[in-house]
Design an enzyme around this catalytic site. Structure first.
Site, PDB file in Angstrom:
ATOM      1  N   TRP A  58      -6.632  20.666 -64.220  1.00  0.00           N
ATOM      2  CA  TRP A  58      -5.711  21.132 -63.179  1.00  0.00           C
ATOM      3  C   TRP A  58      -6.040  22.561 -62.769  1.00  0.00           C
ATOM      4  O   TRP A  58      -5.934  22.923 -61.595  1.00  0.00           O
ATOM      5  CB  TRP A  58      -4.271  21.039 -63.693  1.00  0.00           C
ATOM      6  CG  TRP A  58      -3.256  21.440 -62.681  1.00  0.00           C
ATOM      7  CD1 TRP A  58      -2.615  22.649 -62.593  1.00  0.00           C
ATOM      8  CD2 TRP A  58      -2.777  20.656 -61.593  1.00  0.00           C
ATOM      9  NE1 TRP A  58      -1.759  22.659 -61.527  1.00  0.00           N
ATOM     10  CE2 TRP A  58      -1.835  21.440 -60.895  1.00  0.00           C
ATOM     11  CE3 TRP A  58      -3.045  19.363 -61.143  1.00  0.00           C
ATOM     12  CZ2 TRP A  58      -1.160  20.978 -59.768  1.00  0.00           C
ATOM     13  CZ3 TRP A  58      -2.372  18.907 -60.028  1.00  0.00           C
ATOM     14  CH2 TRP A  58      -1.446  19.699 -59.349  1.00  0.00           C
ATOM     15  N   HIS A  89       1.014  11.253 -64.710  1.00  0.00           N
ATOM     16  CA  HIS A  89       0.407  12.582 -64.818  1.00  0.00           C
ATOM     17  C   HIS A  89      -1.092  12.540 -64.525  1.00  0.00           C
ATOM     18  O   HIS A  89      -1.639  13.421 -63.854  1.00  0.00           O
ATOM     19  CB  HIS A  89       0.673  13.150 -66.223  1.00  0.00           C
ATOM     20  CG  HIS A  89       0.192  14.540 -66.410  1.00  0.00           C
ATOM     21  ND1 HIS A  89      -0.955  14.847 -67.112  1.00  0.00           N
ATOM     22  CD2 HIS A  89       0.694  15.717 -65.982  1.00  0.00           C
ATOM     23  CE1 HIS A  89      -1.129  16.150 -67.107  1.00  0.00           C
ATOM     24  NE2 HIS A  89      -0.147  16.710 -66.436  1.00  0.00           N
TER      25      HIS A  89
END
Length: 156
Positions: A58, A89
């Site tokens: 991320w 996720h």
């Protein structure tokens, strides 16, 4: 006759940054090893290569963007490993990492290479980091060299 332009696999003084996610480090360290070995085999001085470690995939795009915007690098290689879990996720991280790296490349006109594995299982990730399915870190490094040598030819 059309003009054909392409890069080559000779580093020839080009500079590279690698941004590596630590999450799934047993996989990403193998990707990093493959990428560094490839850069060195094609003429890079590893003392001139910068490796930036970030918590996970991320965080890769923002670090890659900072590297690209310095003007110090001819290409940025992004390496990470996202393995599907039981929640959405995985989808969010993969989507953000993918779009973030591409947008960075487009915004900065610095090649930002996507060597982030997105797999269903840990075994698939391990296979793509150096066992049965090759090493995607090596492939990303080769693409980085080729793009770094191509970009000046496109400036006309």
């Amino acid at each position: 006759m059309p003009t054909h332009l392409e890069g080559d696999l000779v580093v020839d003084g080009h500079r590279f940054a690698l941004v590596v996610g630590r999450f799934n480090e047993h996989v990403t360290e193998d990707l990093l090893g493959g990428a560094l070995d490839t850069l060195e085999r094609h003429g890079a001085d590893l003392d001139e290569v910068t490796v930036v470690h970030v918590p996970g995939s991320w965080e890769i795009p923002v670090a890659a963007q900072k590297c690209a915007r310095t003007g110090d690098y001819d290409a940025v290689i992004c390496l990470g490993a996202v393995v599907r879990g039981e929640t959405p996720h995985f989808d969010y991280v993969c989507s953000g990492a993918t779009s973030g790296t591409m947008q960075t490349s487009l915004d900065t006109e610095v090649p930002v290479l996507f060597g982030i594995l997105t797999t269903d299982t840990v075994d698939q990730a391990i296979a793509r980091a150096g066992s049965k399915a090759g090493n995607k870190g090596r492939e990303a490094a080769e693409a980085a060299i080729e793009m770094a040598t191509l970009m000046p030819k496109l400036e006309g």
